[in-house]
Structure formats: structure tokens, C-alpha cells
Scaffold this motif. Sequence first.
Motif, short mmCIF file in Angstrom:
data_model
loop_
_atom_site.label_atom_id
_atom_site.label_comp_id
_atom_site.label_asym_id
_atom_site.label_seq_id
_atom_site.Cartn_x
_atom_site.Cartn_y
_atom_site.Cartn_z
N ASN A 1 -34.00 0.95 -19.23
CA ASN A 1 -33.71 2.17 -18.47
C ASN A 1 -33.08 3.23 -19.38
O ASN A 1 -31.98 3.72 -19.15
CB ASN A 1 -32.78 1.85 -17.29
N ASP B 1 -35.71 13.36 -17.68
CA ASP B 1 -34.29 13.29 -17.34
C ASP B 1 -33.68 14.68 -17.29
O ASP B 1 -33.89 15.50 -18.17
CB ASP B 1 -33.52 12.44 -18.37
N ARG B 2 -32.88 14.94 -16.27
CA ARG B 2 -32.17 16.21 -16.14
C ARG B 2 -30.72 15.90 -15.74
O ARG B 2 -30.38 15.91 -14.56
CB ARG B 2 -32.85 17.10 -15.10
N PRO B 3 -29.87 15.69 -16.74
CA PRO B 3 -28.48 15.32 -16.44
C PRO B 3 -27.70 16.41 -15.71
O PRO B 3 -26.70 16.14 -15.06
CB PRO B 3 -27.88 15.06 -17.83
N ARG C 1 -32.11 6.55 -21.38
CA ARG C 1 -31.95 8.00 -21.22
C ARG C 1 -31.48 8.54 -22.56
O ARG C 1 -30.54 7.98 -23.15
CB ARG C 1 -30.92 8.31 -20.14
N SER C 2 -32.08 9.61 -23.03
CA SER C 2 -31.80 10.08 -24.38
C SER C 2 -31.62 11.59 -24.42
O SER C 2 -32.11 12.33 -23.56
CB SER C 2 -32.95 9.70 -25.34
N THR D 1 -29.12 7.60 -27.46
CA THR D 1 -29.72 6.94 -26.30
C THR D 1 -28.70 6.07 -25.58
O THR D 1 -27.86 5.43 -26.21
CB THR D 1 -30.91 6.06 -26.74
N SER E 1 -32.30 16.92 -23.28
CA SER E 1 -32.64 15.62 -22.70
C SER E 1 -34.13 15.34 -22.88
O SER E 1 -34.95 16.26 -22.91
CB SER E 1 -32.27 15.57 -21.21
N LEU F 1 -24.87 11.04 -19.62
CA LEU F 1 -26.09 10.31 -19.26
C LEU F 1 -25.85 9.10 -18.36
O LEU F 1 -26.79 8.47 -17.91
CB LEU F 1 -26.81 9.85 -20.53
N HIS G 1 -31.64 20.61 -18.30
CA HIS G 1 -32.23 19.71 -19.28
C HIS G 1 -31.81 19.99 -20.72
O HIS G 1 -32.14 19.22 -21.62
CB HIS G 1 -33.76 19.79 -19.19
#
Length: 354
Positions: free
Chosen positions: A118, A183-185, A120-121, A110, A179, A85, A159
Motif C-alpha cells: 500500500n 494520491d492526493r494528501p 504512497r510516495s 515512500t 505526490s 502520507l 497533489h
Amino acid sequence: MEQRSPLDEKPGGRPPGLGERLDAALTARGFTTRGLRVRAVVTAVVSVAVAAGVGIFLTDNLTNTFGPDSVCEGAVSADALNDALGPGTVSEQKFGDGHLRSGTAICMATVSYGMFGNNRSVTVELRKNSSLSVLADDTEARLFAASANGGAAGAAFDHRAWALLPGDCDSGLRVTVRSSGGDRPGARKLAGLSVSTANRIAMQRRCGSSPMPAPHELSEAGKERDLSPSATCGLPGLTVSATPQAPGLRETVTTATDPLWACRIHSSADPRSSATFTIGTDPRLLTPSTPDGEPGFGRARWVEPGEMVATCQGRPTYFRMDWSDFRDPVPDSDETWKQFLTAGGRAIGCEPIV
């Protein structure tokens, strides 16, 4: 003659000490009284303290230097989470009264970056599979096979991803990571996180002789394409009936067969109606099923409605068909089953089943 600075040496030819050099430097800059000198020193000390404080603040908000080494009861490595992340402080939120390692709880891990969060999880869960029906929607997955990835096997999307626990753990167990929000790591990063978590859960469950490496070889994602009626899902011999009720048939098929092969068929006129064919080729994918005594076709035996098992290269392999209002072009019939077992078994290198 060489000019010498009053800072160069003390009377008697000895070099000045640090305090004397500081006094001379302050005098040269106009700080000639005790009050001015004290004020200058205090200002310098405050500046250093502020700089140090800013450094600590930035480190605390932009990295996980002062954060935990792991979250989710130790199942998720902070380093692996940051790799997936990005940098930031790691935290967690647990859902359920049980434990992640036993499959009775879900954990949200997270990463927060910067003073405004900001966040992201990813949600992390241990699932137990007893049927291929839960994997029928993985036709667009990028697969990673145990044979090419040091024992790591699973599927990944941009994702979400899942990975099987090591071979000497209970079969049917897989770690899923998903995710949150938009968000799409990326498939590769989430695949690595799912395998890392599977290793740690295996260690907690005291199974798995050695950690599996992060997967490095992922297949291409399955893409939608026109269906060939005589080679449905790319399997010569598996046919469908073109009818006026199902114009424009389309299919999406995985580009690999290990640990899973899956195909989804639908009509462009009604994408919600579909038929899916699934083959589970890794013995770890499902909990071992005892055939219910009802013979299927050839060597295959029923384990539940819509699913059969057959031995392929000495390993149990599962075949499943599912329908969602789509039985006209792809009937749930004995003939369809025979074609699927024959063509699907041939595609994965299985001995003849029917």
C-alpha cells in the motif's frame, strides 16, 4: 464453616509458592501427568511467542518504529512524511548522482503500510528559480505568506507543494514535493512537508537562523471564472479586446498576492491557448537579477524577455507576461505592459511604477 481451597495454603499454615500454585492449577484442569503438564507449558510459551511475533510484525508493517528517522540524505523527516502520507514504514529511492541539498538529485520518499505494501510516495527536489515562467501555472494554488506563517512562504495544491528556504539562505531556492500516482494528501499536509524539508535543507546548507513553523494560514484556491474585459484578472484598468476569434474568455486568479500573484486567461473555445500575468512579491522567490540595461516603463527595467523588475516598498518585485497563441485579445504591447505595471503594482501596494 468457610471452605478453603487446597491452593490457599501449604501444610503448616504457610501460603503455597508460585510453582505449587501452578501445579495445583494444572491438576485442577486435568493435566495430571508430567507429559501433559510439559505440553501445556510449551503451548503457553509458544502462544506468548506467537503473540509477541505478531505484534512485532504488525508494528514493523504498520508503523515506522523500526525504520529510519529520516530519508533522502537526512532532508526528509520520517515523522513529517508520516504526517503527510499516513502511518507506515518509510523508505527512499534516489535519482541522480548529486545531492538533494545542492539541487542536483531528486529523491522519492515512500511510506508502506501493511503486508501488501500500500505504497504512497512523494518526489522531493530542490529547485533554483531565475524566472517567474516556472510559476505561471500556479494560478489555482493555495498560497501561504511569510508574514502570516512565521517566515514560511510557498504554494500548495492537493497533489504538490513548494516552499521557499529561509530568508538568509540564497534567494531563488525552493523545495518542491509532488505526490505520485493518484494520491492526493491535501494542500495543508504537503505544505507542511515542504516547509519541514526546506528547514532541514537549510540546516544542511548552514543557513536559516531558526526553523520555520508549519504553515497554518493558507489562502483559498484560485477558481476559474468569467473575465471582465475592463478589469482583467480582477485588476481595474487592465483591459482586453473582445474579438470573434476569442469568444467566452475565462480567467483563473490566485486569491492572495504573497509570495506570488498569478492569473491565467484562456478562451473556452481553445483552453490550450492562453496568456498569463505573474507577479513575484517575495524577494526569496527568484535569484537576484541585474537589469540588462534596457529601460522598461517608468521605474521598471527588463531582466529578460517578458519579465521586468521594479522596487516596491524597498524590495525587488518581478512582473511577467507570457503568451501561448493568444495575442489577439491580450496583445504583447507597450500599452498592455503599462496597464499591467500600473494595475498590478497598485494591487500589491507598490508605489506608482509608471
